[in-house]
Design a protein around this motif. Structure first.
Motif, PDB file in Angstrom:
ATOM      1  N   GLU A 123      -0.264  10.147  78.076  1.00 18.05           N
ATOM      2  CA  GLU A 123      -0.154   9.306  79.275  1.00 18.05           C
ATOM      3  C   GLU A 123      -0.742  10.012  80.492  1.00 18.05           C
ATOM      4  N   GLN A 124      -0.458  11.303  80.621  1.00 14.77           N
ATOM      5  CA  GLN A 124      -1.010  12.077  81.728  1.00 14.77           C
ATOM      6  C   GLN A 124      -2.518  12.246  81.569  1.00 14.77           C
ATOM      7  N   LEU A 126     -10.786  13.593  83.461  1.00 10.68           N
ATOM      8  CA  LEU A 126     -12.219  13.328  83.321  1.00 10.68           C
ATOM      9  C   LEU A 126     -12.667  13.460  81.872  1.00 10.68           C
ATOM     10  N   LEU A 127     -12.056  14.362  81.126  1.00  9.51           N
ATOM     11  CA  LEU A 127     -12.436  14.546  79.722  1.00  9.51           C
ATOM     12  C   LEU A 127     -12.137  13.306  78.896  1.00  9.51           C
ATOM     13  N   PHE A 128     -10.955  12.721  79.114  1.00  8.98           N
ATOM     14  CA  PHE A 128     -10.484  11.649  78.238  1.00  8.98           C
ATOM     15  C   PHE A 128     -11.093  10.326  78.699  1.00  8.98           C
ATOM     16  N   ALA A 149     -26.590   4.935  89.330  1.00 10.30           N
ATOM     17  CA  ALA A 149     -25.270   5.514  89.547  1.00 10.30           C
ATOM     18  C   ALA A 149     -24.255   4.694  88.762  1.00 10.30           C
ATOM     19  N   TYR A 150     -23.608   5.291  87.779  1.00 11.41           N
ATOM     20  CA  TYR A 150     -22.784   4.499  86.872  1.00 11.41           C
ATOM     21  C   TYR A 150     -21.322   4.407  87.291  1.00 11.41           C
ATOM     22  N   GLU A 151     -20.890   5.206  88.294  1.00 10.35           N
ATOM     23  CA  GLU A 151     -19.552   5.053  88.879  1.00 10.35           C
ATOM     24  C   GLU A 151     -18.449   5.009  87.816  1.00 10.35           C
ATOM     25  N   SER A 152     -18.442   6.021  86.963  1.00  6.37           N
ATOM     26  CA  SER A 152     -17.480   6.062  85.867  1.00  6.37           C
ATOM     27  C   SER A 152     -17.404   7.477  85.322  1.00  6.37           C
ATOM     28  N   LYS A 153     -16.252   7.812  84.726  1.00  7.29           N
ATOM     29  CA  LYS A 153     -16.158   9.114  84.072  1.00  7.29           C
ATOM     30  C   LYS A 153     -16.781   9.110  82.678  1.00  7.29           C
ATOM     31  N   ALA A 154     -17.339   7.977  82.260  1.00 10.15           N
ATOM     32  CA  ALA A 154     -17.950   7.870  80.927  1.00 10.15           C
ATOM     33  C   ALA A 154     -19.317   8.549  80.922  1.00 10.15           C
ATOM     34  N   LEU A 155     -19.306   9.862  81.116  1.00  5.46           N
ATOM     35  CA  LEU A 155     -20.530  10.620  81.350  1.00  5.46           C
ATOM     36  C   LEU A 155     -21.428  10.762  80.122  1.00  5.46           C
TER      37      LEU A 155
END
Length: 352
Positions: free
Chosen positions: A8-9, A14-16, A146-152
């Motif tokens: 949950e945390q 950013l990794l998950f 610019a994708y504006e997401s953590k889905a790097l």
């Protein structure tokens, strides 16, 4: 240890990225897909002579598929470089008729900023894939996505896919049309996987929690994803010893290690031309009774085989997340060296 509380945390780390991959990919294709198609049309109309794909770590690997697809379906030559190697090799073909795609989540990766400036000095067109348009690279490039997401990984990967496939389609290659159509199916697959792959990954992580060495093997279109997890996830986030190999190269020397050592193996098996040779490697490893995990694209028959990096991403990430937690790494974003100004130099540089 309360694993579910940690999950949950971890959802906000950013990794998950698994929780957002489906929705964010769907949004990205809707909002920026047309711009990528127009960019491909421009490349054909301007008769671009060479396309370069440049980045470091994860951000190079998510562009590698661009080269793979252009080589397979188009007649425009391309190369994929790590950022400093691009500068040091200083390709003779790099000119005003070249296009250079560069990826960096932060938009301030030392190596890739240097590569961007090198490309601009050679009058090449620069296209950057960054999280934020107002990043250092976003401000200096000719074209910014610019994708504006953590889905790097997934979003730059989708950009490379759509650009390369659309370019080939515009050149008259109809083979790419079913791949483009199936790309639109991927967001729903990712949404399902986020829910369905959780428990299987948790069980695998429990089974492998005492293993300290992981070799990750993949070939063909899965070469990049295997590299990503073998080096930039398992070693970086699980803090274990690991390495990556092209699966078909394992028979050429490395297999002899099995005489004295039995490390863990993670195999990514495609459903494309590479399948049968990779199957022989899997059979060999099973015969040697090594700890083995196989992620098989055959599990997803409704998705085109060349979209395998999208389909196998979430099962691998769930495994890495649970494995990190079971090894006592409770903050998925904490780094010992990276992002602390220890390894990166330059004004405005934040990574590594």
């Amino acid at each position: 240890m309360d694993l579910e509380k940690l999950v949950e945390q971890g959802i906000n780390s950013l990794l998950f990225t698994a929780p957002v991959l489906g929705p964010d990919l769907e949004r990205f294709l809707e909002q920026q897909g047309q711009a990528l198609r127009k960019l491909a049309q421009q490349a054909v109309e301007e008769k671009v002579t060479h396309i370069y794909w440049v980045g470091s770590g994860n951000s190079q690997i998510n562009l590698l598929s661009g080269k793979y697809l252009l080589d397979k379906f188009s007649d425009i030559p391309s190369d994929c470089f790590t950022s400093y190697e691009f500068v040091w090799s200083n390709p003779k073909r790099l000119s005003e008729k070249s296009w250079v795609f560069l990826a960096s989540f932060s938009g301030a990766t030392e190596d890739t900023v240097v590569a961007l400036r090198h490309a601009r000095a050679k009058n090449a067109k620069t296209i950057v894939l960054v999280n934020k348009a107002d990043s250092l690279m976003g401000k200096e490039a000719d074209v910014v996505f610019a994708y504006e997401s953590k889905a790097l990984y997934i979003l730059p990967l989708a950009a490379a896919y759509l650009f390369a496939l659309e370019l080939a389609r515009l050149q008259g290659n109809t083979e790419v049309e079913p791949i483009i159509r199936d790309l639109d199916k991927v967001p729903n697959l990712l949404k399902r996987q986020y829910l369905e792959e959780k428990e299987p990954a948790k069980n695998l992580a429990e089974q492998f929690k005492k293993e300290t060495i992981f070799y990750t093997l993949g070939s063909g279109v899965l070469y990049g994803l295997a590299y990503k997890f073998g080096l930039t996830v398992f070693m970086e986030n699980m803090r274990v010893h690991g390495s990556f190999m092209n699966a078909v190269e394992f028979r050429h020397g490395p297999a002899e290690m099995l005489d004295r050592a039995k490390p863990s193996f993670v195999i990514l098996q495609g459903n494309d031309e590479s399948r049968m040779v990779v199957a022989r490697v899997i059979d060999l490893l099973r015969s040697q009774e090594v700890p083995l995990i196989v992620y098989d694209m055959a599990k997803y028959p409704d998705i085109h085989p060349l979209l395998a990096p999208f389909a196998l991403m979430i099962p691998l990430q769930w495994f890495a997340v649970y494995s990190a937690f079971m090894r006592g790494i409770t903050d998925l974003d904490e780094r010992v060296l990276m992002g602390r100004g220890i390894m990166g130099k330059g004004n405005g540089i934040t990574w590594p």
